[in-house]
Write an enzyme that holds these catalytic residues in place. Structure first.
Site, mmCIF file in Angstrom:
data_model
loop_
_atom_site.group_PDB
_atom_site.id
_atom_site.type_symbol
_atom_site.label_atom_id
_atom_site.label_comp_id
_atom_site.label_asym_id
_atom_site.label_seq_id
_atom_site.Cartn_x
_atom_site.Cartn_y
_atom_site.Cartn_z
ATOM 1 C CD GLU B 75 41.404 40.757 49.799
ATOM 2 O OE1 GLU B 75 41.602 41.969 50.047
ATOM 3 O OE2 GLU B 75 40.569 40.370 48.959
ATOM 4 C CG HIS B 144 39.525 36.584 39.321
ATOM 5 N ND1 HIS B 144 39.620 37.876 38.890
ATOM 6 C CD2 HIS B 144 38.647 36.605 40.360
ATOM 7 C CE1 HIS B 144 38.819 38.659 39.605
ATOM 8 N NE2 HIS B 144 38.225 37.917 40.518
#
Lengths: 332, 342
Positions: B75, B144
């Site tokens: 990321e 999440h």
């Protein structure tokens, strides 16, 4: 340290006198910064590259005007070698409106978009991912520009290094990774922070060409950088260059430098890139003492003018505090 | 999830086609990739796989894997690469799977994307778009499901968007790409299957203003993203009792459109702020503070907040639902502001 082994023709062909002049210019500029810091004209963090000038001058002299330089918080030398005007660098140190970053950046955040000088990044490893992206844009557009990403060996413990090296090698991007290995990450010695201290082996493990060179010899740096740049520019993917160097001064002006003994510093001073090249040039009669004296006088004048201009420059108006948070003018 | 709460402001035109939030986003990408050769999409699984949420399904086949580009699980590197590419003239769209993962790229987003323009004295603008999912309700547990868009809304230099409708999903990407500065788009994970109709051609969307999704004079309900549907449902409950709620969809979490909020408050004199994120230090806290600071004399009751419970989101459905704002809780807060009780 071994003496330089270049003859007169080789020294002149490599433009050694010009490199020497540039190194002296960087050195004197930073010595003036120390003075100004002590006089409280310059504040904040101040990280000097005294001792490491051969890296800045050797690498940046190997780049073309269209290439990009991504640097760290120890970037005065890189900026000056890249052609960022000394007056705008000095004014930035003073936090003045005429500084290259309008007083928003200071010593650690010098930028010059026109000269493709992208900082000035004070997050260790923080400049690596953007350098990969610049190279990606060049690759996607079929440009032959190289992005030189300069960082210290401390940054190679950061995740950003591993991610960026992987991505650049995976996509065969035109990035020249330049590791300025001065042996200390702030105050922590290489072997105290890296499990594997062979930095080129680590870089090579990502599938890129990796070389080491003597970072105290500007000609060795330049030669390695020229080869690496040619390889990268030719589509050979990223390349890694470890330049073994040393900083004679502490990490920053706040650092009492207790982590290394004075004898070690003195040993490294014996390979100071400036006297080394000077004596070689003089011995080969590729330079006269009087020329050095002339340069010193010119540089002193340039620095004095930069300081004077910075002193006289206006402060950025407080009413403009919130400028440059978002872009001004119509969308592009 | 097949809720069809989204109601277009006008009745559908004859050309309106049934679509989903996911397809609207995909169409927005297709349009951007066609319109501007500088645009490209990169992220984990966006090409071969078609996107973790199938937003980019088929785009790699159509535009090639140069422009719809799979990245490693990195990321920090691919978000930072988006910054570099933007600095070098491209118009990258970076997809990050969830806001939780964006924390791995937070250094790049905050220390570079949001900061470079200022630190460089106006020299280095970063025209980058970063999209990511946010929010709970799908039993994905704590890593999440969080709603951290408020953290990003804290950061000067960023524009933060939260499309809650098909129109916004379809229309926000292009103006975001035209913005010279970094724009973050938060897509609530439960919205992708949302069905509705979109006129053809789709309406233009601005990325500066909040939207009134339902007009009413009794209480202002402020919501955004995944909370909007529940808030509209709460307004339906309230309407059945004779309380007409005005529903303001923030849409733009930074910079906040204060004027729309204050205008609505001046009409209703009561406000409830709905936010899936934790109450402490939330966007709801910011909205509530601004209503109090600038609309104090319009207020007939304290501003109410309906936020997520202060727990990492649990997996079990009943616990997760209990942790998230629900229509009944929103309606109850609205009643308190109107009647002084729940």
């Amino acid at each position: 340290m071994t003496a330089l082994a270049h003859d007169r023709e080789a020294l002149l062909a490599a433009g050694a006198p010009a490199l020497l002049r540039q190194m002296i210019r960087v050195r004197r500029f930073e010595e003036k910064c120390v003075e100004l810091y002590s006089a409280t004209k310059i504040r904040g963090f101040l990280h000097l590259c005294i001792g490491e000038e051969a890296v800045a001058v050797g690498v940046i002299s190997s780049l073309a005007p269209g290439d990009a330089v991504v640097s760290t918080y120890r970037e005065h030398g890189h900026a000056l070698a890249r052609g960022v005007p000394m007056a705008s660098v000095m004014a930035e140190m003073f936090g003045k409106a005429t500084g290259c970053s309008h007083g928003r950046g200071g010593s650690m955040h010098l930028f010059d978009a026109e000269r493709r000088f992208y900082g000035g990044n004070a997050i260790v490893g923080g400049g690596m991912p953007p350098s990969v992206g610049m190279a990606l844009a060049d690759q996607m557009n079929g440009r032959s520009d190289v992005t030189a990403c300069i960082f210290g060996e401390g940054a190679m413990a950061e995740g950003a290094w591993h991610e960026s090296a992987n991505l650049a090698a995976l996509w065969e991007l035109p990035v020249l990774f330049v590791c300025e290995n001065n042996r200390y990450a702030m105050g922590t010695a290489l072997a105290r922070e890296h499990a594997e201290t062979d930095l080129t082996a680590r870089a090579a493990s990502y599938g890129m060409v990796a070389w080491s060179a003597d970072g105290m010899d500007v000609l060795a740096v330049q030669e390695a950088a020229q080869r690496a740049t040619a390889l990268v520019r030719g589509g050979g993917g990223p390349c890694f260059l470890e330049l073994r160097t040393y900083r004679f001064r502490a990490h920053s002006m706040y650092d009492p430098d207790r982590y290394r003994d004075k004898a070690e510093v003195e040993r490294w001073r014996a390979s100071d890139p400036i006297p080394r090249l000077t004596s070689d040039l003089l011995a080969q009669e590729a330079l006269a003492e009087s020329e050095v004296a002339t340069w010193e006088a010119e540089i002193e004048q340039e620095i004095a003018a930069a300081v004077q201009a910075a002193e006289a420059a206006p402060l950025e108006p407080v009413e403009d505090l919130t400028r440059f948070v978002t872009s001004e003018g119509p969308p592009r | 999830m097949t809720t069809t709460w989204a109601r277009p402001a006008d009745s559908p035109s004859p050309d309106a086609a049934v679509t989903t939030y996911r397809e609207a986003l995909r169409e927005a990408h297709r349009e951007a990739l066609r319109r501007d050769p500088r645009v490209f999409l990169m992220g984990e699984d966006v090409a071969r796989y078609g996107g973790s949420f199938a937003v980019s399904l088929g785009l790699a086949e159509e535009f090639g894997e140069e422009r719809v580009r799979d990245t490693p699980l990195s990321e920090s590197a691919f978000t930072g690469a988006g910054i570099g590419a933007a600095l070098r003239g491209m118009r990258p769209i970076v997809e990050i799977m969830t806001v939780n993962f964006s924390l791995l790229a937070l250094d790049q987003i905050l220390n570079n994307a949001a900061t470079l323009l200022h630190m460089s004295g106006g020299q280095l603008a970063v025209p980058l778009v970063i999209r990511m999912t946010t929010g709970g309700g799908r039993q994905l547990a704590a890593q999440h499901s969080h709603s951290l868009e408020g953290w990003y809304a804290h950061i000067p230099g960023l524009r933060v968007l939260a499309p809650a409708t098909l129109e916004d999903a379809r229309g926000m990407l292009w103006p975001a790409l035209e913005d010279p500065d970094p724009v973050l788009i938060f897509e609530h994970g439960s919205l992708y299957p949302l069905k509705g109709t979109l006129p053809d051609p789709p309406p233009e969307v601005d990325i500066a203003h909040a939207a009134i999704r339902r007009a009413g004079g009794d209480v202002t309900l402020v919501a955004y993203g995944g909370g909007l549907g529940k808030t509209v449902a709460a307004a339906d409950l309230l309407a059945a009792e004779g309380i007409e709620a005005e529903v303001v969809d923030l849409r733009v979490l930074r910079p906040l459109d204060e004027a729309t909020l204050l205008d609505s408050l001046a009409k209703t004199h009561r406000a409830v702020v709905v936010d899936e994120a934790w109450r402490s230090g939330s966007l709801a806290a910011e909205v509530s503070a601004r209503l109090s600071e600038k609309g104090f004399y319009d207020l007939d009751a304290p501003v109410e907040r309906v936020c997520g419970a202060e727990v990492p989101l649990p997996y079990a459905a009943h616990l997760e639902q209990a942790a998230l704002p629900q229509p009944e809780g929103i309606a109850a807060a609205a009643r308190r502001t109107v009647h002084g009780d729940g």
